[in-house]
Design a protein around this motif. Structure first.
Motif, PDB file in Angstrom:
ATOM      1  N   VAL A 370       0.865  -1.177   0.000  1.00  0.00           N
ATOM      2  CA  VAL A 370       0.000   0.000   0.000  1.00  0.00           C
ATOM      3  C   VAL A 370       0.902   1.228   0.000  1.00  0.00           C
ATOM      4  CG1 VAL A 370      -1.797   1.290   1.184  1.00  0.00           C
ATOM      5  CG2 VAL A 370      -1.829  -1.216   1.227  1.00  0.00           C
ATOM      6  N   ILE A 371       0.763   2.042  -1.044  1.00  0.00           N
ATOM      7  CA  ILE A 371       1.583   3.244  -1.190  1.00  0.00           C
ATOM      8  C   ILE A 371       0.681   4.459  -1.038  1.00  0.00           C
ATOM      9  CG2 ILE A 371       3.123   4.527  -2.715  1.00  0.00           C
ATOM     10  CD1 ILE A 371       3.653   1.848  -4.162  1.00  0.00           C
ATOM     11  N   THR A 372       1.065   5.382  -0.179  1.00  0.00           N
ATOM     12  CA  THR A 372       0.323   6.627   0.008  1.00  0.00           C
ATOM     13  C   THR A 372       1.270   7.784  -0.256  1.00  0.00           C
ATOM     14  OG1 THR A 372      -1.101   5.613   1.669  1.00  0.00           O
ATOM     15  CG2 THR A 372      -1.070   8.010   1.583  1.00  0.00           C
ATOM     16  N   VAL A 373       0.963   8.582  -1.295  1.00  0.00           N
ATOM     17  CA  VAL A 373       1.806   9.723  -1.668  1.00  0.00           C
ATOM     18  C   VAL A 373       0.905  10.898  -2.010  1.00  0.00           C
ATOM     19  CG1 VAL A 373       3.529  10.606  -3.271  1.00  0.00           C
ATOM     20  CG2 VAL A 373       3.611   8.211  -2.584  1.00  0.00           C
ATOM     21  N   ASN A 374       1.143  12.042  -1.350  1.00  0.00           N
ATOM     22  CA  ASN A 374       0.366  13.272  -1.627  1.00  0.00           C
ATOM     23  C   ASN A 374      -1.136  13.031  -1.578  1.00  0.00           C
ATOM     24  OD1 ASN A 374       2.865  14.355  -2.026  1.00  0.00           O
ATOM     25  ND2 ASN A 374       2.486  15.104  -4.091  1.00  0.00           N
ATOM     26  N   GLY A 375      -1.578  12.232  -0.588  1.00  0.00           N
ATOM     27  CA  GLY A 375      -3.009  11.977  -0.438  1.00  0.00           C
ATOM     28  C   GLY A 375      -3.547  10.911  -1.366  1.00  0.00           C
ATOM     29  N   ARG A 376      -2.741  10.386  -2.269  1.00  0.00           N
ATOM     30  CA  ARG A 376      -3.172   9.328  -3.189  1.00  0.00           C
ATOM     31  C   ARG A 376      -2.738   7.984  -2.629  1.00  0.00           C
ATOM     32  NH1 ARG A 376      -0.926   9.236  -9.309  1.00  0.00           N
ATOM     33  NH2 ARG A 376      -2.085  11.193  -9.365  1.00  0.00           N
ATOM     34  N   THR A 377      -3.664   7.008  -2.602  1.00  0.00           N
ATOM     35  CA  THR A 377      -3.367   5.662  -2.112  1.00  0.00           C
ATOM     36  C   THR A 377      -3.417   4.679  -3.275  1.00  0.00           C
ATOM     37  OG1 THR A 377      -4.282   6.142   0.082  1.00  0.00           O
ATOM     38  CG2 THR A 377      -4.057   3.824  -0.532  1.00  0.00           C
ATOM     39  N   LEU A 424       9.669   6.259  -7.203  1.00  0.00           N
ATOM     40  CA  LEU A 424       9.567   6.288  -5.750  1.00  0.00           C
ATOM     41  C   LEU A 424      10.861   5.786  -5.119  1.00  0.00           C
ATOM     42  CD1 LEU A 424       5.966   4.827  -5.329  1.00  0.00           C
ATOM     43  CD2 LEU A 424       6.647   7.213  -5.643  1.00  0.00           C
ATOM     44  N   LYS A 425      11.461   6.635  -4.288  1.00  0.00           N
ATOM     45  CA  LYS A 425      12.633   6.267  -3.509  1.00  0.00           C
ATOM     46  C   LYS A 425      12.155   5.975  -2.086  1.00  0.00           C
ATOM     47  CE  LYS A 425      15.433   7.376  -6.908  1.00  0.00           C
ATOM     48  NZ  LYS A 425      16.196   6.350  -7.639  1.00  0.00           N
ATOM     49  N   GLY A 437       8.195   1.795   5.258  1.00  0.00           N
ATOM     50  CA  GLY A 437       9.198   2.788   4.916  1.00  0.00           C
ATOM     51  C   GLY A 437       8.588   4.105   4.499  1.00  0.00           C
ATOM     52  N   THR A 438       9.437   5.118   4.411  1.00  0.00           N
ATOM     53  CA  THR A 438       9.014   6.439   3.950  1.00  0.00           C
ATOM     54  C   THR A 438       9.334   6.562   2.466  1.00  0.00           C
ATOM     55  OG1 THR A 438      11.155   7.385   4.578  1.00  0.00           O
ATOM     56  CG2 THR A 438       9.378   7.485   6.200  1.00  0.00           C
ATOM     57  N   VAL A 439       8.499   7.323   1.744  1.00  0.00           N
ATOM     58  CA  VAL A 439       8.569   7.413   0.297  1.00  0.00           C
ATOM     59  C   VAL A 439       8.895   8.835  -0.123  1.00  0.00           C
ATOM     60  CG1 VAL A 439       7.257   7.235  -1.859  1.00  0.00           C
ATOM     61  CG2 VAL A 439       6.972   5.515  -0.072  1.00  0.00           C
ATOM     62  N   ARG A 451       5.889  13.347  -0.857  1.00  0.00           N
ATOM     63  CA  ARG A 451       6.323  12.421   0.188  1.00  0.00           C
ATOM     64  C   ARG A 451       5.168  11.520   0.598  1.00  0.00           C
ATOM     65  NH1 ARG A 451      11.531  13.597   2.307  1.00  0.00           N
ATOM     66  NH2 ARG A 451      12.494  14.980   0.765  1.00  0.00           N
ATOM     67  N   GLY A 452       5.499  10.359   1.215  1.00  0.00           N
ATOM     68  CA  GLY A 452       4.450   9.457   1.651  1.00  0.00           C
ATOM     69  C   GLY A 452       5.030   8.255   2.363  1.00  0.00           C
TER      70      GLY A 452
END
Length: 460
Positions: A370-377, A424-425, A437-439, A451-452
């Motif tokens: 599950v990736i969450t970045v800038n409010g997008r999942t 994505l790093k 982890g942090t994205v 970020r996410g």
């Protein structure tokens, strides 16, 4: 002679006399003189394809005859077949002028008898995918004469026409062979990566199936006894047409200064254009080649290897997650040295320390992420193979690639979401069957786009 920097003598168009010039040629002046790279003598008269850079040679014979050769190199951008992959191509122009010369004090007069030219031809060493051209040949008689000023000092010949001057040197003696060694320079040893996907196991030779991937990647390994392995994958999609090319080679590498010469003992290429069902292959097709190398250290301590050939440059880093310097653990990872023991620095011991529980090393398996970045999942599934510590991976749509390092917890994930490419790093930790982890979302230039977080659970 017109401009000494070019030394083409276009104005010297007199017929070659039947007898050589009577004036004696000074011993300090006669012989071969060079500007630029120095090639074998035959390259300047017949074997033009061996030259691949701007170069000039002036041969002044004791009998008063001369041969002047000038090579001009032009590099231009092109693309590999129908894939659109950018490559650099090259063409050469060569002019060979023959005639006689006379010397009077500090003056030298040239009389051209014949001028031969080959324009826009391809050198022998050419990048794969570049179109070869035999060039256009022309020849004309010479006429006219030109007088220039010459001088020899410290083994260098200077030829002047007014304020313009050209400088030439004698042929550099061949260096004695280097003493035998068991490997290349220590700074080169080990593994280097270029690109953003793994070229390993993307083609199954048993089933003839390709895994999903996009982009370009190369893995280069320098081993003991001058051995090397190189694996490269190129995947390009243009207007709905996807082309893939996997090239593998291994053999011996010789080092001479900053030049590496690769001699493959075996090589193989597998690929297709647009249609995965029409796979073509080649065996032992890679010929020996040489590349110039340079290793530099970035401000963050990361080592970067640069390999260049025929104007094209490829940059390599150490595998993802490798730290720049430090002590080596039994697994080959890099750690900060431990604090001194009690009594070694006069400070009392702080008491027994319970070591942290080690993270589970292997990341092999299928992971629900599950990736969450800038409010997008975004929910995706990743397939990872842990080569301790290197992680090679891919995933179901929309995953383009997923690579990393199980020791450091670093991951590099690429997604294609609604036409948006997301680089994505991720920095986190593998802990049993979970990862968190942090994205950092970046573009190809490394700019920060958001970020996410990333959480993963390994499937049973």
């Amino acid at each position: 002679m017109t401009h000494p920097a070019r030394f083409l003598l276009p104005a010297l168009l007199l017929t070659l006399p039947s007898a050589p010039a009577s004036a004696a040629v000074p011993a300090s002046l006669s012989g071969e003189w060079f500007s630029g790279p120095q090639y074998a003598a035959a390259v300047y008269t017949t074997e033009f394809g061996a030259a691949n850079a701007d170069a000039r040679r002036l041969l002044l014979n004791k009998d008063g005859t001369y041969v002047y050769t000038e090579f001009e190199s032009t590099q231009y951008p092109s693309s590999f077949g129908t894939t659109g992959y950018p490559i650099t191509c090259q063409m050469m122009d060569v002019t060979v002028e023959r005639g006689t010369f006379t010397v009077q004090g500090g003056s030298i007069t040239f009389k051209a008898a014949k001028v031969d030219r080959v324009g826009a031809y391809s050198p022998d060493r050419l990048n794969n995918g570049c179109k070869r051209n035999a060039g256009t040949r022309s020849s004309k008689a010479g006429s006219g004469a030109d007088t220039l000023v010459w001088s020899v000092a410290s083994g260098k010949l200077t030829v002047k026409a007014g304020k313009d001057a050209a400088l030439y040197v004698r042929r550099t003696p061949a260096s004695p062979p280097a003493p035998a060694a068991s490997t290349v320079s220590p700074e080169l040893g080990g593994e280097w990566h270029s690109g953003r996907i793994s070229p390993i196991e993307y083609y199954n030779t048993a089933t003839g199936k390709w895994a999903e991937a996009s982009g370009t990647s190369v893995i280069l390994k320098f081993g003991p006894n001058f051995t090397y392995e190189r694996t490269g994958l190129m995947v390009v999609t243009t207007y709905g047409c996807t082309s893939k090319l996997l090239v593998q080679e291994k053999g011996k590498v010789a080092q001479n200064g900053n030049t590496l010469t690769f001699t493959p003992s075996s090589s193989a290429a597998t690929g297709y254009t647009c249609s995965p069902s029409k796979v073509s292959t080649a065996k032992n097709h890679v010929k020996p080649y040489s590349e110039q190398y340079q290793v530099r250290t970035e401000p963050n301590g990361q080592r970067v290897l640069s390999l260049s050939r025929s104007g094209a440059q490829t940059l390599f880093n150490r595998p993802l997650g490798s730290k720049p310097e430090g002590a080596v653990t039994p697994r080959g990872g890099l750690v900060t040295p431990p604090p001194p023991a009690s009594g070694s620095s006069g400070a009392p011991a702080a008491g027994p320390v319970t070591p942290a529980a080690p993270a589970r090393w292997t990341a092999t398996g299928r992971w629900d992420a599950v990736i969450t970045v800038n409010g997008r999942t975004i929910q995706v599934r990743l397939n990872l193979q842990d080569d301790s510590p290197r992680i090679l991976g891919y995933g179901d749509d929309p995953v383009e690639y997923a690579n990393g390092n199980s020791q450091t917890g670093a991951l590099d994930v690429g997604l294609d979401v609604g036409g948006d490419t997301m680089e994505l790093k991720v920095q986190g930790r593998f802990d049993g069957d979970r990862y968190q982890g942090t994205v950092r979302w970046t573009n190809y230039e490394g700019e920060d786009l958001g970020r996410g977080t990333l959480t993963m659970t390994r499937q049973p």
